[in-house]
Motif scaffolding. Structure first.
Motif, PDB file in Angstrom:
ATOM      1  N   GLY A  10       0.796  -1.217   0.000  1.00 32.22           N
ATOM      2  CA  GLY A  10       0.000   0.000   0.000  1.00 32.22           C
ATOM      3  C   GLY A  10       0.830   1.270   0.000  1.00 32.22           C
ATOM      4  N   VAL A  11       0.168   2.365   0.335  1.00 28.49           N
ATOM      5  CA  VAL A  11       0.795   3.691   0.296  1.00 28.49           C
ATOM      6  C   VAL A  11       0.397   4.486   1.534  1.00 28.49           C
ATOM      7  CG1 VAL A  11       0.749   5.931  -0.882  1.00 28.49           C
ATOM      8  CG2 VAL A  11       0.955   3.834  -2.221  1.00 28.49           C
ATOM      9  N   LYS A  12       1.372   5.169   2.116  1.00 32.60           N
ATOM     10  CA  LYS A  12       1.075   6.139   3.170  1.00 32.60           C
ATOM     11  C   LYS A  12       1.099   7.539   2.561  1.00 32.60           C
ATOM     12  CE  LYS A  12       2.766   3.717   7.291  1.00 32.60           C
ATOM     13  NZ  LYS A  12       3.714   3.770   8.440  1.00 32.60           N
ATOM     14  N   TYR A  13       0.167   8.383   2.998  1.00 30.29           N
ATOM     15  CA  TYR A  13       0.143   9.762   2.520  1.00 30.29           C
ATOM     16  C   TYR A  13      -0.308  10.687   3.635  1.00 30.29           C
ATOM     17  CZ  TYR A  13      -4.983   9.623   2.250  1.00 30.29           C
ATOM     18  OH  TYR A  13      -6.324   9.531   2.576  1.00 30.29           O
ATOM     19  N   LYS A  14       0.037  11.952   3.490  1.00 22.59           N
ATOM     20  CA  LYS A  14      -0.410  12.985   4.424  1.00 22.59           C
ATOM     21  C   LYS A  14      -1.415  13.881   3.723  1.00 22.59           C
ATOM     22  CE  LYS A  14       3.603  13.236   7.485  1.00 22.59           C
ATOM     23  NZ  LYS A  14       4.683  14.113   8.040  1.00 22.59           N
ATOM     24  N   ASP A  15      -2.525  14.172   4.404  1.00 24.14           N
ATOM     25  CA  ASP A  15      -3.520  15.068   3.828  1.00 24.14           C
ATOM     26  C   ASP A  15      -3.091  16.516   4.031  1.00 24.14           C
ATOM     27  OD1 ASP A  15      -4.199  15.805   6.454  1.00 24.14           O
ATOM     28  OD2 ASP A  15      -5.889  14.409   6.540  1.00 24.14           O
ATOM     29  N   LYS A  16      -3.935  17.458   3.611  1.00 19.26           N
ATOM     30  CA  LYS A  16      -3.550  18.872   3.670  1.00 19.26           C
ATOM     31  C   LYS A  16      -3.359  19.382   5.090  1.00 19.26           C
ATOM     32  CE  LYS A  16      -8.362  20.455   3.301  1.00 19.26           C
ATOM     33  NZ  LYS A  16      -9.305  21.297   2.525  1.00 19.26           N
ATOM     34  N   ASP A  17      -3.886  18.652   6.065  1.00 16.61           N
ATOM     35  CA  ASP A  17      -3.722  19.041   7.465  1.00 16.61           C
ATOM     36  C   ASP A  17      -2.518  18.371   8.113  1.00 16.61           C
ATOM     37  OD1 ASP A  17      -6.063  20.639   7.444  1.00 16.61           O
ATOM     38  OD2 ASP A  17      -7.289  18.833   7.673  1.00 16.61           O
ATOM     39  N   GLY A  18      -1.831  17.515   7.359  1.00 17.95           N
ATOM     40  CA  GLY A  18      -0.654  16.846   7.876  1.00 17.95           C
ATOM     41  C   GLY A  18      -0.923  15.509   8.540  1.00 17.95           C
ATOM     42  N   THR A  19      -2.174  15.095   8.518  1.00 16.13           N
ATOM     43  CA  THR A  19      -2.537  13.802   9.118  1.00 16.13           C
ATOM     44  C   THR A  19      -2.164  12.674   8.168  1.00 16.13           C
ATOM     45  OG1 THR A  19      -4.400  14.834  10.267  1.00 16.13           O
ATOM     46  CG2 THR A  19      -4.413  12.421  10.081  1.00 16.13           C
ATOM     47  N   GLU A  20      -1.528  11.642   8.706  1.00 18.88           N
ATOM     48  CA  GLU A  20      -1.083  10.531   7.869  1.00 18.88           C
ATOM     49  C   GLU A  20      -2.141   9.442   7.763  1.00 18.88           C
ATOM     50  OE1 GLU A  20       3.245   9.054   7.121  1.00 18.88           O
ATOM     51  OE2 GLU A  20       2.488   7.984   8.872  1.00 18.88           O
ATOM     52  N   HIS A  21      -2.282   8.906   6.559  1.00 16.74           N
ATOM     53  CA  HIS A  21      -3.249   7.842   6.279  1.00 16.74           C
ATOM     54  C   HIS A  21      -2.547   6.733   5.506  1.00 16.74           C
ATOM     55  CE1 HIS A  21      -6.619  10.703   7.138  1.00 16.74           C
ATOM     56  NE2 HIS A  21      -5.761  11.575   6.626  1.00 16.74           N
ATOM     57  N   THR A  22      -3.175   5.566   5.481  1.00 12.54           N
ATOM     58  CA  THR A  22      -2.655   4.442   4.705  1.00 12.54           C
ATOM     59  C   THR A  22      -3.755   3.877   3.815  1.00 12.54           C
ATOM     60  OG1 THR A  22      -1.070   3.825   6.430  1.00 12.54           O
ATOM     61  CG2 THR A  22      -1.616   2.146   4.798  1.00 12.54           C
ATOM     62  N   VAL A  23      -3.411   3.646   2.553  1.00 11.47           N
ATOM     63  CA  VAL A  23      -4.310   2.971   1.616  1.00 11.47           C
ATOM     64  C   VAL A  23      -3.676   1.640   1.260  1.00 11.47           C
ATOM     65  CG1 VAL A  23      -5.457   3.050  -0.622  1.00 11.47           C
ATOM     66  CG2 VAL A  23      -5.108   5.168   0.661  1.00 11.47           C
ATOM     67  N   GLU A  24      -4.410   0.571   1.465  1.00 14.73           N
ATOM     68  CA  GLU A  24      -3.873  -0.745   1.163  1.00 14.73           C
ATOM     69  C   GLU A  24      -4.185  -1.142  -0.277  1.00 14.73           C
ATOM     70  OE1 GLU A  24      -5.353  -3.490   4.032  1.00 14.73           O
ATOM     71  OE2 GLU A  24      -4.096  -2.704   5.654  1.00 14.73           O
ATOM     72  N   ALA A  25      -3.195  -1.728  -0.940  1.00 16.99           N
ATOM     73  CA  ALA A  25      -3.373  -2.159  -2.325  1.00 16.99           C
ATOM     74  C   ALA A  25      -2.254  -3.108  -2.701  1.00 16.99           C
ATOM     75  CB  ALA A  25      -3.387  -0.968  -3.272  1.00 16.99           C
ATOM     76  N   GLU A  26      -2.568  -3.976  -3.638  1.00 18.33           N
ATOM     77  CA  GLU A  26      -1.556  -4.903  -4.128  1.00 18.33           C
ATOM     78  C   GLU A  26      -0.680  -4.270  -5.206  1.00 18.33           C
ATOM     79  OE1 GLU A  26      -4.247  -6.727  -1.799  1.00 18.33           O
ATOM     80  OE2 GLU A  26      -4.908  -5.953  -3.755  1.00 18.33           O
TER      81      GLU A  26
END
Length: 306
Positions: free
Chosen positions: A214-230
């Motif tokens: 998957g991928v980790k990303y930060k939104d415009k507020d700086g909060t980190e999220h993870t999207v899982e994908a193959e």
């Protein structure tokens, strides 16, 4: 053997230059690692005049067939040009195989290559769930979760291609809006299998040590999220293949070769065409036109030398 013209690169710009060189009777040579080039990596193509709809593989094959019709002896495939230098009155084109070809003029039509994210995990999982070519690797992820990173035409095309075969597609775009063609944007925004995340900065490619997960990303507020994908497909722009030209050949701040309206660089006898140049729009039809322009300009240049 000395040539009137050596064309470095064999995709849209290089093929067009070769056709015009052949028709004008020049003693020319095309030196290219692969005649198909970046065009082959394009998805559906609906803006090539005379053909309502085709794709990159089909169109690039037509280019190669056309240029080969003028003679296989004018083409050297499988060799990557590593340097172009002036030696007296002649230009020398040297390849990774140690061969050197001499010509009175050179057209650089080497295109560009994919830009890297430069985040942790990218290199580790390259070709292990991370790809830069949806056309090439998309089918591997049929029925699986996928991610496309980017906000331009190539990212939009990637998302649409994946939507036809994958279980889901998440598009991560660092900008508030897409920067591609309106028709592509509308298709992506309204596709039921595509989720768009805007103003998101990719920070890491995650994985299990063997494959990307998957991928980790930060939104415009700086909060980190993870999207899982193959499968993760990176389409964030390109870098020009321009390191092979002499140091005194003028380039812009991004490394694209500067040319005039005639395709000429600041160095007499050295021309450039297509995506390696600093021209505003990177389109197949524009690259082909620039290749033709450069070849015709070379004819004029050679006439002045005579």
């Amino acid at each position: 053997m000395e040539y009137d013209l050596v064309i470095v690169g064999g995709s849209a710009a290089g093929a067009a230059a070769g056709i015009y060189a052949a028709r004008r009777g020049l003693k020319y040579l095309i030196v290219s690692k692969d005649l198909m080039g970046e065009v082959a990596l394009s998805g559906d193509i609906e803006n090539w005049l005379g053909i309502i709809k085709t794709n990159g593989l089909e169109l690039s094959a037509k280019f190669a067939e056309h240029i080969r019709s003028y003679g296989a002896n004018n083409i050297v495939e499988g060799e990557l040009t590593v340097s172009i230098a002036k030696d007296g009155t002649m230009w020398k084109v040297t390849t990774d195989g140690g061969k050197t070809y001499e010509a009175k003029a050179v057209i650089v039509a080497t295109g560009a290559h994919s830009r890297l994210l430069g985040v942790p995990g990218e290199e580790q999982y390259r070709l292990k769930g991370v790809s830069y070519c949806t056309v090439c690797d998309g089918p591997v992820f049929a029925g699986k979760r996928t991610i496309t990173i980017g906000g331009g035409n190539s990212a939009l095309e990637s998302a649409l291609m994946l939507a036809d075969i994958a279980a889901s597609v998440t598009v991560i775009n660092k900008n508030p809006q897409f920067k591609g063609e309106t028709t592509l944007i509308e298709k992506v925004m309204h596709h039921p299998k595509i989720t768009v995340i805007s103003e998101a900065t990719t920070t890491e490619i995650t994985g299990d040590g063997t494959f990307a997960t998957g991928v980790k990303y930060k939104d415009k507020d700086g909060t980190e999220h993870t999207v899982e994908a193959e499968g993760t497909f990176v389409h964030i722009g390109q870098v020009p293949n321009s390191k092979l030209v002499p140091d005194d050949c003028e380039k812009d701040a991004f490394g694209y070769i500067k040319i005039g309206l005639d395709g000429a660089t600041n160095l007499p006898g050295l021309y450039a065409a297509g995506d390696v140049t600093h021209t505003a729009h990177k389109q197949i039809i524009i690259a082909a036109g620039q290749g033709a322009t450069a070849a015709l300009s070379v004819v004029q240049y050679l006439n002045r030398l005579a």
